[in-house]
Design a protein around this motif. Structure first.
Motif, PDB file in Angstrom:
ATOM      1  N   UNK A 148       8.049   3.852   1.928  1.00  0.00           N
ATOM      2  CA  UNK A 148       6.621   4.150   1.883  1.00  0.00           C
ATOM      3  C   UNK A 148       5.869   3.171   0.999  1.00  0.00           C
ATOM      4  N   UNK A 149       6.508   2.779  -0.120  1.00  0.00           N
ATOM      5  CA  UNK A 149       5.883   1.796  -1.005  1.00  0.00           C
ATOM      6  C   UNK A 149       5.735   0.446  -0.294  1.00  0.00           C
ATOM      7  N   UNK A 150       6.764   0.064   0.493  1.00  0.00           N
ATOM      8  CA  UNK A 150       6.695  -1.198   1.227  1.00  0.00           C
ATOM      9  C   UNK A 150       5.557  -1.175   2.241  1.00  0.00           C
ATOM     10  N   UNK A 151       5.308  -0.021   2.851  1.00  0.00           N
ATOM     11  CA  UNK A 151       4.209   0.074   3.818  1.00  0.00           C
ATOM     12  C   UNK A 151       2.854  -0.070   3.122  1.00  0.00           C
ATOM     13  N   UNK A 152       2.742   0.510   1.930  1.00  0.00           N
ATOM     14  CA  UNK A 152       1.477   0.406   1.206  1.00  0.00           C
ATOM     15  C   UNK A 152       1.176  -1.026   0.787  1.00  0.00           C
ATOM     16  N   UNK A 153       2.215  -1.849   0.686  1.00  0.00           N
ATOM     17  CA  UNK A 153       2.019  -3.253   0.329  1.00  0.00           C
ATOM     18  C   UNK A 153       1.555  -4.079   1.523  1.00  0.00           C
ATOM     19  N   UNK A 154       1.518  -3.462   2.682  1.00  0.00           N
ATOM     20  CA  UNK A 154       1.019  -4.156   3.859  1.00  0.00           C
ATOM     21  C   UNK A 154       2.071  -4.914   4.641  1.00  0.00           C
ATOM     22  N   UNK A 155       3.364  -4.660   4.375  1.00  0.00           N
ATOM     23  CA  UNK A 155       4.423  -5.340   5.124  1.00  0.00           C
ATOM     24  C   UNK A 155       4.455  -4.836   6.566  1.00  0.00           C
ATOM     25  N   UNK A 156       4.773  -5.734   7.503  1.00  0.00           N
ATOM     26  CA  UNK A 156       4.845  -5.361   8.906  1.00  0.00           C
ATOM     27  C   UNK A 156       6.015  -4.440   9.194  1.00  0.00           C
ATOM     28  N   UNK A 157       5.901  -3.663  10.283  1.00  0.00           N
ATOM     29  CA  UNK A 157       6.940  -2.689  10.629  1.00  0.00           C
ATOM     30  C   UNK A 157       8.280  -3.360  10.929  1.00  0.00           C
ATOM     31  N   UNK A 158       8.219  -4.493  11.638  1.00  0.00           N
ATOM     32  CA  UNK A 158       9.463  -5.203  11.981  1.00  0.00           C
ATOM     33  C   UNK A 158      10.136  -5.746  10.725  1.00  0.00           C
ATOM     34  N   UNK A 159       9.343  -6.314   9.837  1.00  0.00           N
ATOM     35  CA  UNK A 159       9.897  -6.860   8.595  1.00  0.00           C
ATOM     36  C   UNK A 159      10.482  -5.766   7.727  1.00  0.00           C
ATOM     37  N   UNK A 160       9.822  -4.623   7.640  1.00  0.00           N
ATOM     38  CA  UNK A 160      10.347  -3.498   6.856  1.00  0.00           C
ATOM     39  C   UNK A 160      11.659  -3.005   7.437  1.00  0.00           C
ATOM     40  N   UNK A 161      11.714  -2.947   8.763  1.00  0.00           N
ATOM     41  CA  UNK A 161      12.918  -2.403   9.394  1.00  0.00           C
ATOM     42  C   UNK A 161      14.130  -3.294   9.140  1.00  0.00           C
ATOM     43  N   UNK A 162      13.981  -4.592   9.377  1.00  0.00           N
ATOM     44  CA  UNK A 162      15.142  -5.487   9.297  1.00  0.00           C
ATOM     45  C   UNK A 162      15.450  -5.953   7.875  1.00  0.00           C
ATOM     46  N   UNK A 163      14.500  -5.907   6.960  1.00  0.00           N
ATOM     47  CA  UNK A 163      14.750  -6.365   5.588  1.00  0.00           C
ATOM     48  C   UNK A 163      15.080  -5.228   4.634  1.00  0.00           C
ATOM     49  N   UNK A 164      14.614  -4.015   4.936  1.00  0.00           N
ATOM     50  CA  UNK A 164      14.779  -2.919   3.987  1.00  0.00           C
ATOM     51  C   UNK A 164      15.525  -1.715   4.590  1.00  0.00           C
ATOM     52  N   UNK A 165      15.121  -1.285   5.770  1.00  0.00           N
ATOM     53  CA  UNK A 165      15.710  -0.072   6.348  1.00  0.00           C
ATOM     54  C   UNK A 165      17.123  -0.320   6.852  1.00  0.00           C
ATOM     55  N   UNK A 166      17.278  -1.314   7.723  1.00  0.00           N
ATOM     56  CA  UNK A 166      18.582  -1.553   8.346  1.00  0.00           C
ATOM     57  C   UNK A 166      19.674  -1.915   7.331  1.00  0.00           C
ATOM     58  N   UNK A 167      19.462  -2.843   6.377  1.00  0.00           N
ATOM     59  CA  UNK A 167      20.539  -3.147   5.417  1.00  0.00           C
ATOM     60  C   UNK A 167      21.005  -1.928   4.625  1.00  0.00           C
ATOM     61  N   UNK A 168      20.059  -1.059   4.211  1.00  0.00           N
ATOM     62  CA  UNK A 168      20.464   0.126   3.452  1.00  0.00           C
ATOM     63  C   UNK A 168      21.234   1.122   4.332  1.00  0.00           C
ATOM     64  N   UNK A 169      20.846   1.245   5.581  1.00  0.00           N
ATOM     65  CA  UNK A 169      21.523   2.198   6.472  1.00  0.00           C
ATOM     66  C   UNK A 169      22.902   1.713   6.892  1.00  0.00           C
TER      67      UNK A 169
END
Length: 312
Positions: free
Chosen positions: A211-232
């Motif tokens: 949620x913090x990454x979204x508030x920073x204005x990062x794109x959905x694709x970038x959030x998914x592949x840089x933050x969500x997918x590696x942690x999962x």
């Protein structure tokens, strides 16, 4: 803190597991009906007499108590001598080395398919959750998990090879010969692990740092592949490690369906012939690979997630 004591503990654990598996296998053969000497002589197209049977029993040390036989076998194993096959008379290690490559080839191909299926299925289900794609993958996961790999292999041979003529029925020799047996092994397990990846992805999507990454204005694709997918993917490492051991065991069964000259056919022949040295060596090899792969997966998991260090 050094992890050396932990690895010493795991080495001791591996040794204990191998000893327990070898003892249980030997006891099961000792209690099973049938005389190995008589079976071996009968397989040689002979009508064995009592004297021949007793002579072979003595040469194979079968006239001794099973505990003496087991201790003698353990002594040879500890010195690196796996003995000779009772069925062929050739060294056990030589027989296994000839059949090991096809089985490893099949298991690794199936493992690659499991990773691809679980990755694609998990990401599609998480991104399109509660939609038609998610529901379709969930239905396919339930159906494929209920199908034994050998039954799925038979169906694939009938449809893909015999009806459509797209791939070879069985055997070994090219990449085409590996596709059907690997897919029959990987389908159910890959989609099942995909559902686990879906859960991990959804939990990560709902985490505060996303949620913090979204508030920073990062794109959905970038959030998914840089933050969500590696942690999962971190918890999936251990699952994939266990999966590789399961695929190795499953490959030995599927090989019989596709007539592949691997450890599966060797194991079936050894069990039918009561070839105890061969069966014992194969069981130990499979157990060693399974435990080693799990330890390696735990180590990789620990490197990616240092908080797991206490578990090692």
């Amino acid at each position: 803190m050094t992890i050396l004591p932990h690895w010493i503990k795991h080495l001791a654990y591996t040794g204990f597991v191998l000893w327990g598996v070898s003892l249980c296998t030997f006891i099961l053969f000792a209690l099973s009906p049938g005389d190995p000497a008589e079976i071996i002589l009968s397989a040689q197209s002979q009508a064995p007499g009592r004297e021949q049977i007793e002579a072979l029993r003595h040469s194979l040390a079968l006239d001794r108590h099973w505990t003496i036989q087991y201790l003698s076998w353990m002594g040879r194993i500890c010195s690196g001598d796996f003995g000779q096959s009772w069925q062929t008379g050739r060294p056990v290690f030589q027989e296994i080395s000839l059949c090991l490559t096809p089985t490893l080839e099949l298991a690794l191909a199936a493992f690659l398919m499991v990773v691809l299926l679980s990755g694609a299925g998990g990401m599609l289900s998480a991104v399109f959750r509660h939609r038609s794609v998610d529901h379709l993958i969930a239905v396919l996961t339930v159906v494929s998990s209920a199908m034994p790999p050998f039954w799925l292999g038979i169906m694939l041979v009938w449809i893909v090879s015999l009806q459509w003529g797209l791939l070879p029925v069985g055997g070994q020799g090219s990449v085409a010969h590996v596709i059907l047996p690997a897919f029959s092994l990987a389908l159910g397990l890959g989609l099942l692990q995909g559902s686990m990846l879906r859960s991990a992805l959804i939990r990560t999507m709902e985490a505060d740092f996303i949620g913090f990454a979204r508030t920073r204005g990062l794109g959905a694709v970038k959030i998914f592949f840089r933050h969500i997918l590696p942690h999962a993917l971190v918890p999936m490492i251990s699952l994939w490690g266990v999966c590789l051991g399961q695929l190795l065991g499953g490959a030995m069964i599927v090989e019989s369906v596709f007539a592949r000259p691997g450890l599966g056919r060797l194991m079936v022949q050894a069990v039918m012939a009561r070839d105890i040295p061969m069966v014992q060596a194969l069981v130990l090899l499979i157990c060693l690979i399974f435990v080693s792969v799990n330890r390696l997966a735990d180590f990789i998991h620990w490197r990616l997630d240092p908080q797991m260090g206490a578990g090692l």
